[in-house]
Design a protein around this motif. Structure first.
Motif, PDB file in Angstrom:
ATOM      1  N   GLN A 117      15.834   2.237  18.499  1.00  0.00           N
ATOM      2  CA  GLN A 117      15.820   0.920  19.132  1.00  0.00           C
ATOM      3  C   GLN A 117      16.608   0.920  20.436  1.00  0.00           C
ATOM      4  O   GLN A 117      16.267   0.212  21.390  1.00  0.00           O
ATOM      5  N   GLU A 118      17.666   1.734  20.469  1.00  0.00           N
ATOM      6  CA  GLU A 118      18.474   1.836  21.686  1.00  0.00           C
ATOM      7  C   GLU A 118      17.792   2.680  22.760  1.00  0.00           C
ATOM      8  O   GLU A 118      18.242   2.724  23.914  1.00  0.00           O
ATOM      9  N   TRP A 158      17.467   6.009  22.543  1.00  0.00           N
ATOM     10  CA  TRP A 158      18.109   7.320  22.631  1.00  0.00           C
ATOM     11  C   TRP A 158      17.250   8.423  22.014  1.00  0.00           C
ATOM     12  O   TRP A 158      17.316   9.572  22.439  1.00  0.00           O
ATOM     13  N   VAL A 159      16.474   8.092  20.988  1.00  0.00           N
ATOM     14  CA  VAL A 159      15.637   9.069  20.298  1.00  0.00           C
ATOM     15  C   VAL A 159      14.272   8.451  20.028  1.00  0.00           C
ATOM     16  O   VAL A 159      14.089   7.229  20.134  1.00  0.00           O
ATOM     17  N   ARG A 160      13.327   9.289  19.664  1.00  0.00           N
ATOM     18  CA  ARG A 160      12.033   8.828  19.166  1.00  0.00           C
ATOM     19  C   ARG A 160      11.702   9.642  17.925  1.00  0.00           C
ATOM     20  O   ARG A 160      11.755  10.871  17.950  1.00  0.00           O
ATOM     21  N   SER A 161      11.406   8.956  16.848  1.00  0.00           N
ATOM     22  CA  SER A 161      11.134   9.621  15.582  1.00  0.00           C
ATOM     23  C   SER A 161       9.632   9.660  15.322  1.00  0.00           C
ATOM     24  O   SER A 161       8.932   8.655  15.513  1.00  0.00           O
ATOM     25  N   SER A 162       9.135  10.815  14.923  1.00  0.00           N
ATOM     26  CA  SER A 162       7.738  10.956  14.521  1.00  0.00           C
ATOM     27  C   SER A 162       7.694  11.757  13.233  1.00  0.00           C
ATOM     28  O   SER A 162       8.731  12.213  12.747  1.00  0.00           O
ATOM     29  N   ARG A 163       6.541  11.948  12.662  1.00  0.00           N
ATOM     30  CA  ARG A 163       6.424  12.623  11.384  1.00  0.00           C
ATOM     31  C   ARG A 163       6.978  14.037  11.464  1.00  0.00           C
ATOM     32  O   ARG A 163       6.436  14.895  12.156  1.00  0.00           O
ATOM     33  N   GLY A 164       8.092  14.279  10.749  1.00  0.00           N
ATOM     34  CA  GLY A 164       8.665  15.616  10.680  1.00  0.00           C
ATOM     35  C   GLY A 164       9.402  16.053  11.920  1.00  0.00           C
ATOM     36  O   GLY A 164       9.815  17.217  12.012  1.00  0.00           O
ATOM     37  N   ILE A 167      12.179  14.713  15.374  1.00  0.00           N
ATOM     38  CA  ILE A 167      12.987  13.732  16.086  1.00  0.00           C
ATOM     39  C   ILE A 167      13.127  14.222  17.521  1.00  0.00           C
ATOM     40  O   ILE A 167      13.523  15.367  17.767  1.00  0.00           O
ATOM     41  N   HIS A 168      12.762  13.377  18.453  1.00  0.00           N
ATOM     42  CA  HIS A 168      12.799  13.732  19.867  1.00  0.00           C
ATOM     43  C   HIS A 168      14.016  13.074  20.509  1.00  0.00           C
ATOM     44  O   HIS A 168      14.165  11.854  20.456  1.00  0.00           O
ATOM     45  N   LEU A 169      14.874  13.878  21.094  1.00  0.00           N
ATOM     46  CA  LEU A 169      16.038  13.338  21.794  1.00  0.00           C
ATOM     47  C   LEU A 169      15.623  12.957  23.211  1.00  0.00           C
ATOM     48  O   LEU A 169      15.233  13.817  24.012  1.00  0.00           O
ATOM     49  N   LEU A 170      15.690  11.662  23.499  1.00  0.00           N
ATOM     50  CA  LEU A 170      15.293  11.159  24.810  1.00  0.00           C
ATOM     51  C   LEU A 170      16.467  11.106  25.774  1.00  0.00           C
ATOM     52  O   LEU A 170      16.290  11.306  26.976  1.00  0.00           O
ATOM     53  N   ARG A 193      18.105   4.459   8.535  1.00  0.00           N
ATOM     54  CA  ARG A 193      18.615   3.271   9.228  1.00  0.00           C
ATOM     55  C   ARG A 193      19.293   3.644  10.545  1.00  0.00           C
ATOM     56  O   ARG A 193      19.099   2.980  11.568  1.00  0.00           O
ATOM     57  N   THR A 194      20.084   4.696  10.504  1.00  0.00           N
ATOM     58  CA  THR A 194      20.830   5.090  11.709  1.00  0.00           C
ATOM     59  C   THR A 194      19.898   5.589  12.799  1.00  0.00           C
ATOM     60  O   THR A 194      20.022   5.216  13.972  1.00  0.00           O
ATOM     61  N   ILE A 195      18.948   6.440  12.427  1.00  0.00           N
ATOM     62  CA  ILE A 195      18.011   6.966  13.417  1.00  0.00           C
ATOM     63  C   ILE A 195      17.123   5.854  13.958  1.00  0.00           C
ATOM     64  O   ILE A 195      16.765   5.842  15.151  1.00  0.00           O
ATOM     65  N   SER A 196      16.779   4.869  13.109  1.00  0.00           N
ATOM     66  CA  SER A 196      16.000   3.718  13.580  1.00  0.00           C
ATOM     67  C   SER A 196      16.789   2.921  14.622  1.00  0.00           C
ATOM     68  O   SER A 196      16.243   2.453  15.625  1.00  0.00           O
TER      69      SER A 196
END
Length: 222
Positions: free
Chosen positions: A197-198, A200-206, A208-211, A190-193
Motif C-alpha cells: 500500500q505504501e 515499497w513492494v509489489r506482491s505476486s504469486r510466489g 515479491i518485487h522490491l520497488l 498483513r505486513t507485506i500488504s
C-alpha cells in the motif's frame, strides 16, 4: 546429471573452489555425488551425524529449524554455487539444521573426508571456508539480535537481505518470508500488504518485487 567435465567447469566458478588446481577439481568432481530432490524433500536432518559438505547446483535449498507447536524457523537460503553446512566440515559435529529443497533442486554431496583433505592441501580453500562460515555466523547473530524487534523491521530486513541475493524480484512466498523473519504467515501477509500500500513492494504469486529498496533501507536500517 551433467558430465564430469561440466561439473568441473561448474566447480571452477564456485567461490570457495576457484583456487583449486585442475587436478584437485577433477578429484572433487569424480568423488562427489550429485543428487536430485523434489520440492519439500529433506536433504538431511538437524542433529544427525554429518558426513558431507553440500553444494547447491540448481534450485533453492532452505536451512530450517522445527520449533514447538509445529512452527518452522528458516535460517538461510542457499542458491546455485553456494555451499551449506560448513560448520560440520570444520568441527566434524552433527548437522546444525535441516536442509529442505524449497524448489526442485540438484545438490552435490561432497564427502567430508575429501573436503578435509583438500583443505589440508589448500590453505586458500581453508581460508575461503572460514570466511563462508564467518559470514553465515554473522547473519545468524544479526537475526538473533533482531528477535525482539517489531515484526515490520524483521520482515523489511529479511526482504533487504534477500534483495542482495536475488535482486529486485525475490522468488519466495510470503510463507517463506514469514519463516525467515520468525513470524506467522498471517502477520507476514498483513505486513507485506501494508508495504504494498505504501508503494515499497509489489506482491505476486510466489514472488515479491522490491520497488523502493532504498526507502526500506532508510526506514529499517540494519
Amino acid at each position: 546429471m551433467p558430465r564430469r567435465h561440466d561439473l568441473e567447469l561448474f566447480l571452477k566458478q564456485v567461490e570457495i573452489f576457484r583456487h583449486l588446481n585442475a587436478k584437485e577439481r577433477q578429484r572433487l568432481a569424480s568423488l562427489s555425488h550429485e543428487k536430485t530432490y523434489a520440492k519439500g524433500e529433506a536433504i538431511f536432518h538437524e542433529g544427525r551425524p554429518s558426513d558431507s559438505v553440500w553444494l547447491t547446483v540448481e534450485g533453492r535449498v532452505h536451512l530450517i529449524h522445527h520449533q514447538p507447536q509445529g512452527r518452522v524457523q528458516a535460517s538461510c537460503v542457499m542458491t546455485p554455487g553456494e555451499t551449506f553446512c560448513c560448520l560440520p566440515a570444520l568441527d566434524r559435529g552433527s548437522y546444525p539444521a535441516t536442509a529442505v529443497a524449497a524448489t526442485p533442486s540438484r545438490v552435490l554431496q561432497i564427502p567430508s573426508q575429501l573436503f578435509h583433505e583438500l583443505m589440508q592441501k589448500s590453505p586458500t580453500l581453508l581460508q575461503e571456508t572460514l570466511c563462508v562460515f564467518g559470514n553465515r555466523l554473522r547473519q545468524v547473530e544479526t537475526k538473533a539480535c533482531l528477535v525482539h524487534d517489531p515484526v515490520e523491521r524483521r520482515i523489511a530486513q529479511t526482504l533487504l537481505a534477500l534483495h542482495k541475493k536475488f535482486g529486485d524480484s525475490i522468488p519466495l512466498t510470503r510463507q517463506e518470508i514469514a519463516e525467515l523473519a520468525g513470524t506467522t504467515v498471517e502477520t507476514a501477509i498483513r505486513t507485506i500488504s501494508r508495504f504494498q500500500q505504501e508503494g515499497w513492494v509489489r506482491s505476486s504469486r510466489g514472488k515479491i518485487h522490491l520497488l523502493k529498496p532504498d526507502i526500506l533501507t532508510q526506514l529499517f536500517p540494519f
